[in-house]
Design a protein around this motif. Structure first.
Motif, mmCIF file in Angstrom:
data_model
loop_
_atom_site.group_PDB
_atom_site.id
_atom_site.type_symbol
_atom_site.label_atom_id
_atom_site.label_comp_id
_atom_site.label_asym_id
_atom_site.label_seq_id
_atom_site.Cartn_x
_atom_site.Cartn_y
_atom_site.Cartn_z
ATOM 1 N N VAL A 184 0.844 -1.198 0.000
ATOM 2 C CA VAL A 184 0.000 0.000 0.000
ATOM 3 C C VAL A 184 0.879 1.248 0.000
ATOM 4 O O VAL A 184 0.634 2.202 -0.736
ATOM 5 N N ALA A 185 1.948 1.203 0.797
ATOM 6 C CA ALA A 185 2.858 2.350 0.862
ATOM 7 C C ALA A 185 3.530 2.588 -0.481
ATOM 8 O O ALA A 185 3.774 3.724 -0.871
ATOM 9 N N LEU A 186 3.820 1.507 -1.204
ATOM 10 C CA LEU A 186 4.460 1.639 -2.512
ATOM 11 C C LEU A 186 3.448 1.994 -3.592
ATOM 12 O O LEU A 186 3.799 2.126 -4.755
ATOM 13 N N GLN A 187 2.203 2.082 -3.169
ATOM 14 C CA GLN A 187 1.107 2.397 -4.087
ATOM 15 C C GLN A 187 1.011 1.405 -5.231
ATOM 16 O O GLN A 187 0.818 1.774 -6.395
ATOM 17 N N VAL A 188 1.174 0.148 -4.880
ATOM 18 C CA VAL A 188 1.032 -0.901 -5.879
ATOM 19 C C VAL A 188 -0.449 -1.215 -6.029
ATOM 20 O O VAL A 188 -1.169 -1.341 -5.043
ATOM 21 N N GLU A 189 -0.904 -1.299 -7.255
ATOM 22 C CA GLU A 189 -2.321 -1.589 -7.486
ATOM 23 C C GLU A 189 -2.514 -3.069 -7.748
ATOM 24 O O GLU A 189 -3.524 -3.647 -7.396
ATOM 25 N N GLU A 190 -1.512 -3.643 -8.383
ATOM 26 C CA GLU A 190 -1.664 -5.028 -8.789
ATOM 27 C C GLU A 190 -0.360 -5.767 -8.513
ATOM 28 O O GLU A 190 0.722 -5.232 -8.744
ATOM 29 N N LEU A 191 -0.506 -6.976 -8.041
ATOM 30 C CA LEU A 191 0.673 -7.752 -7.660
ATOM 31 C C LEU A 191 1.250 -8.437 -8.889
ATOM 32 O O LEU A 191 0.655 -9.357 -9.436
ATOM 33 N N SER A 192 2.419 -7.985 -9.319
ATOM 34 C CA SER A 192 3.056 -8.642 -10.462
ATOM 35 C C SER A 192 4.274 -9.393 -9.956
ATOM 36 O O SER A 192 4.678 -9.241 -8.806
ATOM 37 N N LEU A 193 4.848 -10.213 -10.826
ATOM 38 C CA LEU A 193 6.025 -10.972 -10.424
ATOM 39 C C LEU A 193 7.165 -10.046 -10.026
ATOM 40 O O LEU A 193 7.912 -10.326 -9.093
ATOM 41 N N GLU A 194 7.276 -8.925 -10.748
ATOM 42 C CA GLU A 194 8.335 -7.958 -10.430
ATOM 43 C C GLU A 194 8.209 -7.488 -8.986
ATOM 44 O O GLU A 194 9.164 -7.489 -8.216
ATOM 45 N N VAL A 195 6.991 -7.079 -8.671
ATOM 46 C CA VAL A 195 6.734 -6.562 -7.329
ATOM 47 C C VAL A 195 7.039 -7.630 -6.294
ATOM 48 O O VAL A 195 7.682 -7.371 -5.281
ATOM 49 N N LEU A 196 6.595 -8.839 -6.571
ATOM 50 C CA LEU A 196 6.828 -9.935 -5.643
ATOM 51 C C LEU A 196 8.321 -10.121 -5.416
ATOM 52 O O LEU A 196 8.794 -10.232 -4.282
ATOM 53 N N ARG A 197 9.087 -10.126 -6.529
ATOM 54 C CA ARG A 197 10.518 -10.343 -6.416
ATOM 55 C C ARG A 197 11.178 -9.252 -5.568
ATOM 56 O O ARG A 197 12.050 -9.530 -4.762
ATOM 57 N N GLU A 198 10.710 -8.022 -5.774
ATOM 58 C CA GLU A 198 11.368 -6.926 -5.076
ATOM 59 C C GLU A 198 10.983 -6.804 -3.605
ATOM 60 O O GLU A 198 11.741 -6.315 -2.788
ATOM 61 N N THR A 199 9.774 -7.243 -3.290
ATOM 62 C CA THR A 199 9.323 -7.088 -1.905
ATOM 63 C C THR A 199 9.384 -8.398 -1.121
ATOM 64 O O THR A 199 8.866 -8.506 -0.026
ATOM 65 N N LEU A 200 10.051 -9.357 -1.688
ATOM 66 C CA LEU A 200 10.099 -10.684 -1.080
ATOM 67 C C LEU A 200 10.677 -10.656 0.331
ATOM 68 O O LEU A 200 10.304 -11.443 1.191
ATOM 69 N N ASN A 201 11.585 -9.702 0.539
ATOM 70 C CA ASN A 201 12.253 -9.648 1.847
ATOM 71 C C ASN A 201 11.295 -9.390 2.989
ATOM 72 O O ASN A 201 11.601 -9.667 4.139
ATOM 73 N N VAL A 202 10.137 -8.826 2.665
ATOM 74 C CA VAL A 202 9.168 -8.540 3.726
ATOM 75 C C VAL A 202 8.539 -9.834 4.244
ATOM 76 O O VAL A 202 8.253 -9.961 5.430
ATOM 77 N N ILE A 203 8.327 -10.798 3.336
ATOM 78 C CA ILE A 203 7.639 -12.008 3.782
ATOM 79 C C ILE A 203 8.585 -13.150 4.131
ATOM 80 O O ILE A 203 8.252 -13.984 4.953
ATOM 81 N N CYS A 204 9.754 -13.198 3.499
ATOM 82 C CA CYS A 204 10.670 -14.284 3.815
ATOM 83 C C CYS A 204 11.847 -13.732 4.605
ATOM 84 O O CYS A 204 12.550 -12.848 4.128
ATOM 85 N N LYS A 205 12.060 -14.273 5.786
ATOM 86 C CA LYS A 205 13.056 -13.689 6.678
ATOM 87 C C LYS A 205 14.395 -14.427 6.656
ATOM 88 O O LYS A 205 15.296 -14.077 7.388
ATOM 89 N N HIS A 206 14.477 -15.479 5.858
ATOM 90 C CA HIS A 206 15.749 -16.194 5.753
ATOM 91 C C HIS A 206 16.273 -16.069 4.331
ATOM 92 O O HIS A 206 15.494 -16.107 3.380
ATOM 93 N N ARG A 207 17.590 -15.979 4.226
ATOM 94 C CA ARG A 207 18.171 -15.811 2.901
ATOM 95 C C ARG A 207 17.826 -16.999 2.005
ATOM 96 O O ARG A 207 17.470 -16.850 0.855
ATOM 97 N N SER A 208 17.914 -18.200 2.597
ATOM 98 C CA SER A 208 17.665 -19.386 1.782
ATOM 99 C C SER A 208 16.200 -19.451 1.340
ATOM 100 O O SER A 208 15.896 -19.937 0.258
ATOM 101 N N ASP A 209 15.303 -18.926 2.192
ATOM 102 C CA ASP A 209 13.889 -18.908 1.822
ATOM 103 C C ASP A 209 13.661 -17.989 0.636
ATOM 104 O O ASP A 209 12.951 -18.330 -0.310
#
Lengths: 460, 316
Positions: free
Chosen positions: B268-293
């Motif tokens: 929401v802060a990034l003002q993303v309207e739609e979840l694309s693979l790009e967005v997922l790749r870039e924001t992955l660190n928020v949901i996965c807390k381990h490097r290997s994950d």
């Protein structure tokens, strides 16, 4: 409500769930306060009282579904008490045919509405080989016993038809129709129950009993004879054991780290209390951590033991200053890098697939030791514990125990783990007698319990 | 004294918790209701981040009670959990009343008599004034009913667990110098555990057990909407589905509700309207807390892991 709950509890206990009397009392008290006709509430009350850990949960789910959905008495019959009496009398008349056979008795009880006996039978069955209970109840494979129980069900079915036919004079055809439908339902339920306990047999090995029990049983199985699903279960067990071990280690270390009185700090704090040393401080000693070097024979049978040892060692990495691992068959290869880059289990899989080693070569201890001395001797020092895991079978090549002795000279201690049973150690091409003389300690390492004992001794 | 709010039935619990910003399943509501009705502690287990601690807070909010929290850790002892004498304060007072001692012992004919006289003054130093109540004593001696949260009880030592057992069964504490303190009101007790070790059977038997698992899809969606009213419908759907798919992977630390919410907030802060693979790749660190994950999920994305809603079985 009370008899129903008690029947469920009896069934649950028979199937291995631990339910105490006080919990049953609590549960009854709770049921008074909710609306028992709403199933979600009813179920969560039972669950909150009877399944008190994550592991019991799945088991409880299964029992609940079984008891309240699949084994449910047919409602139309339960409503007419006169039929219930007839059912009792018919089952009574079956008694001579039943004799003393416990499994038939369990089935008859089941027909009368008490599933505890059958559940116990079914779960004893699914306890799998090696569980003392299934051995005690009767020898033979579980498949054979299953067939036997299925036979009993068929026999009982025939007898019931006969009995019903024999009572043609007393009972009207409608009653007979209802009765036979009822018995058919119950027998089918029994078959389902049986089939179900087979479906999840391998998993239920550790689910049906308390977890500890499962570990104990798994703990005695030889590494090489584990089924793939048991390997899965083993990994879970190891993760649990490692966690518990870490707890113990950290407690032990905090106690041990208390060193001498820290005079400076104590006096400084005492100044706040007019020079009275109310709080005493101690220096902390840094924990002494060992360096571990493992040398694993990865040929055939030994590998199954080695992988679990590596799993444990790397899971406990924090307790050691350094862990380096080498694998060998006929030549040594370092695999520490793989462990550094990947999670433990992934690394172990990777080693099997990618390591640059000929897994099919004949094991050559002499050559492997020579290569190790040539390239890696300098990593052994006074803090190093060298662990060799192998069966010591050199295929009649020179064992080169003199090199091992040189390595022993350089490190703190040398421990040899052998995944073979002790009585085979000195037979055939095994050079254990020669190696044993060089080692500080030689241990058999065939199953989880032995491995755990070793690891515990190593870190504590 | 005004009567504190009480839960009337299970539906009321659900509504009240929702009013306090906590959406739960009927199972959770039932257990909470029973715990309040029968005054039994709840032992809450479940993966990290599914709202175990939040449950206690929400209960405190909607019952309008004070929340007293005891965070457990290895080495936690009675002095930290129950009460402690304030040495420093005692010492300070001793210094200040030093001269008075002369008055007290004046005229004593023997040392024994002087000691007796001082002993008679002992109460002055071991009184309410110098006691420092820690969470357990606070909860027991509170004037109004409270919610006592004993967080991460599995981190504490077995000895402490045994001690806790005693407190939880009687709700009374004896302080040698002051006597026994009995609870005026039985607190609503919530114990949370991350399953890092098994609690003893005795403790389990005294508690109602509640296992909070990852929520199902609708529940999670409802939670996201409640906490972030600004989020668009489409994004909320995609988000929840993506998290559920990632959760299905074999990760070291699976993303829980708190991660879902963090992620939603950052999207929401990034003002993303739609979840694309790009967005997922870039924001992955928020949901996965381990490097290997993170690496694992990245690999999955390369292999065509889709974030679009669809049957969960489609991947892997």
């Amino acid at each position: 409500m009370v008899p129903l709950l008690l029947r469920f509890v009896a069934g649950a206990r028979a199937a291995g769930l631990r339910v105490s009397t006080s919990e049953v009392l609590d549960c009854l008290q709770h049921l008074e306060r909710i609306d028992p006709l709403e199933e979600a509430q009813f179920k969560s009350v039972l669950q909150a009282n009877f399944a008190k850990s994550r592991r019991e949960q799945a088991h409880f789910e299964r029992l609940y579904r079984l008891f309240f959905h699949e084994l449910r008495q047919d409602l139309s019959i339960a409503r007419s008490p006169e039929l219930a009496e007839t059912i009792q009398s018919i089952l009574q008349s079956l008694q001579p045919a039943v004799g003393t056979d416990p499994s038939t008795q369990a089935l008859v009880d089941f027909l009368a509405g008490d599933p505890a006996g059958l559940l116990e039978h079914a779960s004893a069955r699914s306890g799998g080989a090696g569980s003392p209970r299934s051995v005690a109840s009767a020898g033979g494979s579980s498949a054979g016993r299953r067939r036997e129980l299925a036979d009993r069900i068929r026999m009982l079915e025939e007898q019931l038809t006969e009995v019903l036919a024999g009572r043609r004079d007393e009972l009207g055809w409608e009653e007979r129709r209802d009765l036979s439908a009822h018995f058919q339902d119950r027998l089918n339920a029994a078959r389902r129950l049986l089939a179900q306990s087979i479906e999840n047999r391998p998993v239920s090995t550790e689910r049906l009993r308390s977890f500890r029990h499962g570990v104990d049983e798994l703990g005695e199985v030889h590494f090489a004879s584990l089924t793939p699903r048991e390997v899965e279960a083993m990994r879970e067990a190891i993760a649990q054991l490692v966690r518990r071990l870490k707890d113990r280690i950290s407690r032990r270390q905090t106690a041990r780290r208390r060193g001498m009185l820290d005079v400076k700090k104590t006096l400084r704090r005492a100044a706040a209390y007019e020079g009275v040393p109310l709080e005493v401080f101690h220096r902390r000693r840094p924990p002494r951590k060992a360096k571990i070097v493992t040398l694993c024979d990865v040929s055939g049978s030994v590998w199954s033991a080695a992988r679990f040892m590596l799993n444990m060692l790397y899971s406990l990495q924090g307790c050691f200053a350094q862990v380096r691992s080498f694998i060998f068959v006929a030549g040594v290869q370092e695999v520490s890098e793989i462990f550094k880059q990947h999670a433990v289990n992934a690394a172990i899989e990777k080693i099997l697939k990618e390591a640059d080693i000929d897994y099919n070569a004949a094991t050559d201890y002499g050559r492997s030791l020579r290569e190790f001395r040539q390239h890696y001797l300098d990593i052994l020092n006074r803090q190093t514990t060298l662990i060799v895991i192998g069966d010591g079978r050199c295929n009649y090549t020179h064992p080169e125990e003199r090199l091992l002795a040189q390595m022993r000279e350089r490190c703190r201690r040398l421990i040899w783990l052998n995944p073979e049973a002790r009585q085979f150690w000195y037979s055939g091409d095994s050079e254990m007698r020669v190696f044993e003389a060089v080692c500080d300690e030689v241990r058999p390492c065939q199953n989880l319990n032995q491995l755990l004992a070793f690891i515990t001794a190593l870190v504590l | 004294m005004e009567t504190a709010p009480q839960f009337e039935d299970v539906a009321h619990v659900r509504a009240a918790l929702e009013g306090a910003g906590y959406i739960c399943s009927p199972g959770v509501a039932t257990v909470v209701f029973l715990a309040q009705a029968t005054r039994k502690p709840i032992l809450v287990e479940g993966p990290a981040g599914v709202g175990k601690t939040e449950l206690a807070k929400a209960v405190a909010r909607c019952l309008n009670r004070e929340l007293i929290r005891l965070q457990c850790y290895e080495g936690l002892d009675e002095a930290k959990a129950l009460y402690e004498w304030e040495y420093a304060k005692q010492l300070l007072y001793t210094q200040m009343v030093k001269e008075k001692i002369g008055d007290v012992v004046a005229g004593a004919r023997s040392i024994a008599e002087a000691v007796d006289r001082i002993a008679a003054q002992e109460d002055a130093f071991f009184s309410e004034r110098f006691i420092q109540p820690r969470p357990l004593l606070q909860a027991i001696s509170a004037e109004h009913p409270v919610v006592l949260l004993i967080d991460e009880v599995d981190k504490s030592d077995p000895e402490f667990e045994a001690f806790l057992l005693e407190v939880l069964s009687d709700f009374q504490v004896s302080i040698p110098e002051l006597g026994t303190r009995r609870a005026l009101h039985i607190p609503f007790v919530v114990l949370t555990s991350n399953d890092s070790r098994d609690m003893s059977d005795a403790l389990k038997r005294r508690c109602l057990h509640l296992y909070i698992d990852y929520p199902d899809r609708d529940l999670e969606l409802k939670i996201v909407r409640l906490k972030l009213p600004l989020i668009g419908d489409r994004l909320a759907f995609q988000l929840v589905d993506a998290v559920r798919r990632i959760r299905a992977l074999d990760l070291k630390k699976k993303p829980a509700i708190s991660e879902t919410l963090d992620w939603a907030q950052s999207l929401v802060a990034l003002q993303v309207e739609e979840l694309s693979l790009e967005v997922l790749r870039e924001t992955l660190n928020v949901i996965c807390k381990h490097r290997s994950d993170v690496q694992l999920v990245r690999e999955k994305i390369e292999k065509g892991f889709s974030v679009a809603p669809g049957p969960l079985t489609a991947e892997s």
